[in-house]
Enzyme design. Structure first.
Site, mmCIF file in Angstrom:
data_model
loop_
_atom_site.group_PDB
_atom_site.id
_atom_site.type_symbol
_atom_site.label_atom_id
_atom_site.label_comp_id
_atom_site.label_asym_id
_atom_site.label_seq_id
_atom_site.Cartn_x
_atom_site.Cartn_y
_atom_site.Cartn_z
ATOM 1 N N ARG A 100 0.831 -1.066 -0.058
ATOM 2 C CA ARG A 100 0.069 0.033 0.127
ATOM 3 C C ARG A 100 0.981 1.325 -0.012
ATOM 4 O O ARG A 100 1.930 1.193 0.521
ATOM 5 C CB ARG A 100 -0.915 -0.021 1.179
ATOM 6 C CG ARG A 100 -2.244 -1.026 1.145
ATOM 7 C CD ARG A 100 -3.037 -0.423 0.275
ATOM 8 N NE ARG A 100 -4.382 -1.125 0.229
ATOM 9 C CZ ARG A 100 -4.531 -2.274 -0.569
ATOM 10 N NH1 ARG A 100 -3.829 -2.627 -1.552
ATOM 11 N NH2 ARG A 100 -5.706 -3.158 -0.581
ATOM 12 N N GLY A 154 -2.175 -4.635 -9.291
ATOM 13 C CA GLY A 154 -1.530 -5.896 -9.172
ATOM 14 C C GLY A 154 -2.669 -7.200 -9.561
ATOM 15 O O GLY A 154 -2.249 -8.227 -9.757
ATOM 16 N N HIS A 194 -2.027 0.877 -9.724
ATOM 17 C CA HIS A 194 -2.668 -0.113 -8.670
ATOM 18 C C HIS A 194 -3.354 -1.248 -9.263
ATOM 19 O O HIS A 194 -4.694 -1.501 -9.305
ATOM 20 C CB HIS A 194 -3.502 0.452 -7.753
ATOM 21 C CG HIS A 194 -3.691 -0.312 -6.479
ATOM 22 N ND1 HIS A 194 -4.213 0.242 -5.299
ATOM 23 C CD2 HIS A 194 -3.807 -1.555 -6.203
ATOM 24 C CE1 HIS A 194 -4.101 -0.643 -4.447
ATOM 25 N NE2 HIS A 194 -4.376 -2.014 -5.027
ATOM 26 N N ASP A 224 3.379 -0.059 -7.478
ATOM 27 C CA ASP A 224 1.982 -0.393 -8.104
ATOM 28 C C ASP A 224 0.973 0.347 -7.297
ATOM 29 O O ASP A 224 -0.181 0.449 -7.617
ATOM 30 C CB ASP A 224 1.763 -2.095 -8.200
ATOM 31 C CG ASP A 224 0.176 -2.294 -8.648
ATOM 32 O OD1 ASP A 224 -0.163 -1.556 -9.697
ATOM 33 O OD2 ASP A 224 -0.548 -3.030 -8.094
HETATM 34 C C1 DGY Z 1 -6.408 -5.923 -2.789
HETATM 35 O O1 DGY Z 1 -7.054 -6.590 -3.092
HETATM 36 O O2 DGY Z 1 -6.135 -5.482 -1.925
HETATM 37 C C2 DGY Z 1 -5.444 -5.306 -3.801
HETATM 38 O O3 DGY Z 1 -4.627 -4.262 -3.762
HETATM 39 C C3 DGY Z 1 -6.251 -5.103 -5.245
HETATM 40 O O4 DGY Z 1 -6.871 -4.256 -5.210
#
Ligand code: DGY
Length: 353
Positions: free
Chosen positions: A271, A321, A319, A295
């Site tokens: 994060r 991923g 973001h 990301d």
């Molecule tokens: C999550 O699921 O926490 C990832 O960051 C994708 O949004």
């Protein structure tokens, strides 16, 4: 991919011996059908089909989700499938009302959720732990290589017609071979990254976590638990793979960057809030560290005038991923099963607390 194929692979990804409750084909009487709000209409149809066999699905229509619509439509529902990273807190729980039985996020991260409030009200909360490990690990490896070998800078050189490859030292990057890779957080995603990196002949893995992982896992990845300062000082690559909590917020700051090698590459797939972004900017600008691949960042979306965008040695992704069709479908199906189980008073596939 067919529903059957996706559903049957879910336990594989998540809990090996879990038997998924395929919905019965006997439709419950209309009066027994409970109401489930899904906060984003773009959720894969498979999840909506699962929920709507036994329950009434109410869909929000706005993309991106609008809080006002969610607050209006959640009144009187029994379950909520939460498909965004916005704040999930007492305001939503109050608006839904006392009949609310369960909420599942369609995400692994739950830093947007007031978990203490859920605990206080004893409302089960699900997430999608495990479902995105492979997809996020792929992006992490991509960012790591791109940052180590200067992909973004290389593109800029081409665009500005600044080829200088007659200089032998032009655009030199960092090797992954024989590198020490340090993980801040060593859960499922980090271990999946380590598995992929073992194919690149790295030297070893260091990790910093609260609890030590099993000896078996340490041996599998040639991994050793170390203090944070050691991780920073000894790693050639540092990968942030931890959730955002009070303890991890802003941990990667000027002091931390000062302890890293100036050849080090930082990757963040956890994060954005784990990193002090102003300090990261300074560390990259002054070549205190070599480069970064991110990301996740703060805020998201990143403003167009953010200084990070002016740097050649940072590779940014918005973001994404977990953004593959298969992974997002898995996540939605796990979240739907969490809801079905919660409504049936059974343990969820992936309880978040
Ligand atoms: C999550 O699921 O926490 C990832 O960051 C994708 O949004």
């Amino acid at each position: 991919m067919s529903l059957h194929k996706v559903c049957s692979s879910v336990p594989h990804l998540l809990l090996s011996n879990t038997k998924l409750p395929f919905p019965s084909f006997e439709m419950p009487a209309e009066s027994e059908r409970l109401k489930v709000l899904v906060t984003n209409p773009e959720i894969p149809q498979e999840a909506i089909d699962l929920l709507s066999r036994d329950h009434e699905v109410i869909l929000c229509h706005n993309v991106p989700s609008q809080r006002s619509e969610i607050l209006e439509k959640c009144k009187g529902v029994h379950g909520i499938l939460w498909v965004n990273h916005r704040s999930l807190n007492a305001e939503i729980l109050d608006a839904a009302g006392p009949q609310l039985q369960v909420i599942s996020t369609r995400s692994t991260g739950i830093d947007n959720v007031d978990v203490e409030e859920f605990k206080r009200r004893k409302i089960p909360l699900g997430n999608t732990l495990g479902a995105l490990n492979d997809a996020v690990a792929d992006v992490a490896v991509g960012l790591l290589l791109a940052a180590a070998r200067r992909f973004h800078e290389g593109r800029l050189k081409i665009e500005t017609n600044n080829w200088e490859n007659y200089h032998l030292n032009w655009m030199l990057g960092q090797d992954l071979r024989d590198a020490v890779v340090g993980f801040f957080g060593f859960g499922g995603i980090a271990q999946t990254i380590a598995k992929r990196l073992s194919g690149f002949d790295i030297d070893s893995v260091l990790y910093t976590t609260r609890r030590r992982v099993s000896e078996e896992i340490e041996q599998k990845y040639n991994a050793k638990k170390v203090e944070f300062d050691t991780l920073l000082a000894q790693s050639d690559f540092v990968i942030i793979a931890t959730p955002l909590t009070n303890e991890t917020t802003g941990v990667f700051n000027a002091t931390a960057f000062g302890k890293m090698k100036n050849t080090a590459v930082l990757v963040n797939i956890g994060r954005g809030g784990v990193v002090n972004q102003q300090d990261l900017y300074e560390a990259l600008k002054t070549n205190q560290i070599f480069s970064a691949g991110l990301d996740v960042m703060t805020p998201e979306p990143l403003p167009l005038n953010d200084p990070l965008l002016s740097l050649p040695n940072v590779v940014l992704m918005p973001h994404v991923g977990s953004a593959t069709t298969r992974t997002r479908t898995h996540m939605a199906i796990i979240a739907a099963h969490n809801i079905l189980r919660g409504l049936a008073g059974e343990p969820m596939l992936s309880p978040a607390y």
